[in-house]
Design a protein around this motif. Structure first.
Motif, PDB file in Angstrom:
ATOM      1  N   ILE A  62       0.892  -1.166   0.000  1.00 26.82           N
ATOM      2  CA  ILE A  62       0.000   0.000   0.000  1.00 26.82           C
ATOM      3  C   ILE A  62       0.928   1.213   0.000  1.00 26.82           C
ATOM      4  N   SER A  86      -1.574  -0.857  -4.096  1.00 24.83           N
ATOM      5  CA  SER A  86      -2.654   0.128  -4.123  1.00 24.83           C
ATOM      6  C   SER A  86      -2.148   1.476  -3.663  1.00 24.83           C
ATOM      7  N   ALA A 331      -7.706   0.901   0.208  1.00 21.22           N
ATOM      8  CA  ALA A 331      -6.370   0.534  -0.296  1.00 21.22           C
ATOM      9  C   ALA A 331      -5.976  -0.854   0.209  1.00 21.22           C
TER      10      ALA A 331
END
Ligand SMILES: NC(=O)c1ccc[n+]([C@@H]2O[C@H](COP(=O)([O-])OP(=O)(O)OC[C@H]3O[C@@H](n4cnc5c(N)ncnc54)[C@H](O)[C@@H]3O)[C@@H](O)[C@H]2O)c1
Ligand SMILES: O=C(O)[C@H](O)CO
Length: 381
Positions: A62, A86, A331
């Motif tokens: 992330i 993400s 996310a």
């Protein structure tokens, strides 16, 4: 410098920054992830910093919009067995999606959860610029107020004026609605696509006003961006940043705007040629701007900080607690979904089911921008 949760988890997920809330951590832990959070004080991590965090075995990362996610990072993630990345942001202009496709890495973003929060900041900047709130605040704190005066900090009335929106997507449409409904402004917008719901909303509101004996508001979809710039009194920029929107507002376009117009930018800094903007602000003291984003963040172009007709804030448009916690959740679920082999959610404009803290989230990745390129299955839920 790295905080570890659930050390014996099967899947290793790295977050390049601490993120608000704990739900995102718990959701990952519940699904057998070891979560590692980088707690270094350095604000913007370099590619080398992130390669070191990825290490030899990493299932997903992330990351943040300040990071350069290109060939070097996607190849490192792929070598470490990673399948998902993400951004904790809706905008992903910092990500080279072609490079991610090459390594088969899914790229997530966080749409929807920040729409209203971001539009509210754009509305706040519009009001701050129109009513000179920051200048007036500085004046008070400097002890300069010695009594009411007819000419003190006179600004612009919004009611009955025209609000222009460039990029009437999720955020642009929410902002338009706030300005039309809140301040009874007329709307002109420019987008590559028709904003049908927004048009219907303004039409219905106009009918409501008319039925109550008030002047109805109006809307127009402009044929060109220049039409918006020429006609609007307040203009807010909400497109994505790509090759077509880089320096969309340049010297020539600033010149066609009204001398007393207000320009707001909560999209991405490079959408405005900031050097040209500084010059325009110097030459036109009645022209005002409200800026959340800058061309070379974290820096401002020389001269901008000295100008009284500019309100500047540090990229905080999505910074409400609910939104930032929700962004972290989306996310984390993007990464988790790919690791677990879940399908991608079918409608990125309808992400509410992932944000309800009282029920488990759907078994899907909320928003994967390269799902088609990677041929990922779509959720039927
Ligand atoms: N300042 C912040 O903190 C903050 C917060 C959230 C989003 N953003 C930025 O806002 C952007 C928009 O977010 P969104 O959720 O509304 O996205 P969205 O995809 O719903 O809307 C973007 C709109 O821009 C339009 N567009 C694309 N190219 C255009 C062009 N050349 N001219 C005019 N319109 C064009 C699209 O058709 C679309 O309607 C994000 O990509 C991000 O960069 C910034
Ligand atoms: O793109 C985004 O999401 C913002 O810039 C940060 O919220």
């Amino acid at each position: 410098m790295v905080q570890v949760w659930n050390p014996n988890g099967k899947y290793r997920v790295v977050s390049t920054k601490p993120m608000p809330g704990t739900r995102w951590i718990n959701l990952l832990i519940e699904q057998d992830c070891r979560v590692e959070i980088c707690t270094r004080k350095k604000t913007i991590l370099s590619v080398e910093d992130i390669i070191a965090l990825i290490g030899d075995k990493c299932d997903g990362v992330i990351g943040q919009l300040t990071e350069d996610w290109g060939e070097a990072l996607f190849s490192a993630l792929s070598r470490a067995g990673g399948k998902a990345f993400s951004n904790m942001a809706v905008g992903y202009n910092n990500v080279d999606v072609n490079a991610a496709n090459k390594y088969g890495v899914a790229v997530g973003n966080t749409p929807g959860v920040l729409t209203e929060t971001t539009a509210e900041l754009a509305a706040s900047l519009s009001l701050s610029a129109a009513r000179r709130i920051v200048e007036a605040d500085e004046f008070m704190r400097a002890g300069l107020y010695d009594g009411w005066l007819p000419n003190l900090f006179v600004g612009n009335l919004l009611k009955g004026q025209t609000v222009g929106v460039i990029g009437a997507g999720r955020i642009g449409s929410a902002y338009a609605r706030m300005m039309v409904e809140g301040f009874k402004m007329n709307l002109i917008y420019y987008d590559l696509y028709q904003a049908t719901r927004l048009e219907k909303f303004v039409t219905a509101y106009a009918e409501f006003l008319k039925a109550n004996g008030e002047q109805p508001v109006t809307w127009k979809r402009a044929a060109s961006m220049d039409e918006v710039l020429r006609e609007a009194d307040v203009i807010s920029l909400h497109p994505i940043l790509d090759k077509t929107t880089y320096h969309l507002v340049n010297k020539e376009r600033l010149a066609i705007m009204k001398k007393e117009a207000i320009l707001v930018n909560c999209s991405r800094g490079p959408v405005i040629d900031e050097v040209a903007l500084v010059e325009h602000l110097k030459q036109n003291p009645m022209f005002r701007v409200g800026l959340d984003v800058f061309e070379d963040e974290p820096y401002m172009k020389p001269g901008l900080a000295d100008l009284k007709n500019a309100v500047v804030v540090p990229h905080i448009a999505s910074a409400s607690k609910w939104t930032r916690e929700g962004m972290a959740t989306l996310a984390a679920l993007n990464v988790l979904g790919k690791i677990k082999g879940y399908p991608v959610w079918s409608d990125t404009n309808r992400i509410e089911p992932f944000l309800n803290e009282n029920v488990p989230p759907p078994a899907a990745s909320p928003s994967i921008v390269n799902s088609k390129a990677l041929g990922l299955p779509v959720s039927r839920l």
